[in-house]
Design a protein around this motif. Structure first.
Motif, PDB file in Angstrom:
ATOM      1  N   LEU A  59       0.847  -1.185   0.000  1.00  0.00           N
ATOM      2  CA  LEU A  59       0.000   0.000   0.000  1.00  0.00           C
ATOM      3  C   LEU A  59       0.880   1.230   0.000  1.00  0.00           C
ATOM      4  CD1 LEU A  59      -2.692  -1.024   2.625  1.00  0.00           C
ATOM      5  CD2 LEU A  59      -2.802  -1.218   0.146  1.00  0.00           C
ATOM      6  N   THR A  60       0.501   2.185  -0.803  1.00  0.00           N
ATOM      7  CA  THR A  60       1.235   3.445  -0.827  1.00  0.00           C
ATOM      8  C   THR A  60       0.794   4.305   0.345  1.00  0.00           C
ATOM      9  OG1 THR A  60      -0.421   4.400  -2.298  1.00  0.00           O
ATOM     10  CG2 THR A  60       1.504   3.369  -3.332  1.00  0.00           C
ATOM     11  N   GLU A  61       1.489   5.394   0.558  1.00  0.00           N
ATOM     12  CA  GLU A  61       1.176   6.320   1.651  1.00  0.00           C
ATOM     13  C   GLU A  61      -0.248   6.838   1.482  1.00  0.00           C
ATOM     14  OE1 GLU A  61       2.286   8.022   5.165  1.00  0.00           O
ATOM     15  OE2 GLU A  61       3.593   6.824   3.909  1.00  0.00           O
ATOM     16  N   GLY A  62      -0.941   7.005   2.585  1.00  0.00           N
ATOM     17  CA  GLY A  62      -2.292   7.561   2.544  1.00  0.00           C
ATOM     18  C   GLY A  62      -3.265   6.736   3.364  1.00  0.00           C
ATOM     19  N   ARG A  63      -4.538   7.079   3.214  1.00  0.00           N
ATOM     20  CA  ARG A  63      -5.590   6.369   3.942  1.00  0.00           C
ATOM     21  C   ARG A  63      -6.294   5.410   2.992  1.00  0.00           C
ATOM     22  NH1 ARG A  63      -9.501  10.417   6.709  1.00  0.00           N
ATOM     23  NH2 ARG A  63      -9.567  11.194   4.591  1.00  0.00           N
TER      24      ARG A  63
ATOM     25  N   ARG B 187      -8.614   3.497  -2.009  1.00  0.00           N
ATOM     26  CA  ARG B 187      -7.838   4.615  -1.467  1.00  0.00           C
ATOM     27  C   ARG B 187      -8.760   5.806  -1.225  1.00  0.00           C
ATOM     28  NH1 ARG B 187      -1.917   6.434  -2.524  1.00  0.00           N
ATOM     29  NH2 ARG B 187      -1.973   8.318  -1.267  1.00  0.00           N
ATOM     30  N   ALA B 188      -8.679   6.393  -0.042  1.00  0.00           N
ATOM     31  CA  ALA B 188      -9.482   7.562   0.295  1.00  0.00           C
ATOM     32  C   ALA B 188      -8.756   8.816  -0.183  1.00  0.00           C
ATOM     33  CB  ALA B 188      -9.709   7.627   1.795  1.00  0.00           C
TER      34      ALA B 188
ATOM     35  N   VAL C  51     -13.848  13.302   3.910  1.00  0.00           N
ATOM     36  CA  VAL C  51     -14.238  13.126   5.312  1.00  0.00           C
ATOM     37  C   VAL C  51     -14.770  11.700   5.423  1.00  0.00           C
ATOM     38  CG1 VAL C  51     -15.797  13.867   7.134  1.00  0.00           C
ATOM     39  CG2 VAL C  51     -14.811  15.549   5.573  1.00  0.00           C
ATOM     40  N   VAL C  52     -14.129  10.915   6.253  1.00  0.00           N
ATOM     41  CA  VAL C  52     -14.509   9.515   6.397  1.00  0.00           C
ATOM     42  C   VAL C  52     -15.183   9.337   7.746  1.00  0.00           C
ATOM     43  CG1 VAL C  52     -13.662   7.147   6.501  1.00  0.00           C
ATOM     44  CG2 VAL C  52     -12.581   8.790   4.960  1.00  0.00           C
ATOM     45  N   LEU C  53     -16.430   8.874   7.714  1.00  0.00           N
ATOM     46  CA  LEU C  53     -17.165   8.615   8.947  1.00  0.00           C
ATOM     47  C   LEU C  53     -17.058   7.135   9.273  1.00  0.00           C
ATOM     48  CD1 LEU C  53     -20.353  10.737   8.177  1.00  0.00           C
ATOM     49  CD2 LEU C  53     -18.390  11.363   9.572  1.00  0.00           C
ATOM     50  N   LEU C  54     -16.505   6.842  10.410  1.00  0.00           N
ATOM     51  CA  LEU C  54     -16.363   5.458  10.832  1.00  0.00           C
ATOM     52  C   LEU C  54     -17.644   4.983  11.489  1.00  0.00           C
ATOM     53  CD1 LEU C  54     -12.783   5.591  12.366  1.00  0.00           C
ATOM     54  CD2 LEU C  54     -13.451   4.868  10.066  1.00  0.00           C
TER      55      LEU C  54
END
Length: 77
Positions: free
Chosen positions: A9-13, A28-29, A34-37
């Motif tokens: 996985l590359t850098e990031g979310r 990949r986000a 805005v990510v709601l868990l």
């Protein structure tokens, strides 16, 4: 079924998704997204279930256990 694919996985979310066939996927986000868990599921109180289990276990004797262990197995016709 039972297959796995490994990749760096590359850098990031990254978000874990569920695909149409029920398998897990990675998406990949975007950096600005805005990510709601999802909240954690509630933890159930199993006291009533435990009481029923304890009551059922108390009703099993060693004799009943041995009877069940040595009972002949019925074979289908």
């Amino acid at each position: 079924m039972g297959k796995a694919v490994y990749r760096k996985l590359t850098e990031g979310r990254w978000l874990v998704t569920v695909t149409g066939n029920g398998s897990l996927g990675l998406e990949r986000a975007r950096r600005e997204a805005v990510v709601l868990l999802s909240p954690a599921p509630p933890v159930a109180d199993f006291a009533a279930v435990r009481q029923d289990l304890d009551r059922a276990q108390a009703g099993v004797s060693w004799f009943a256990l041995l009877q069940a262990a040595f009972r002949p197995v019925a074979t289908p016709p």
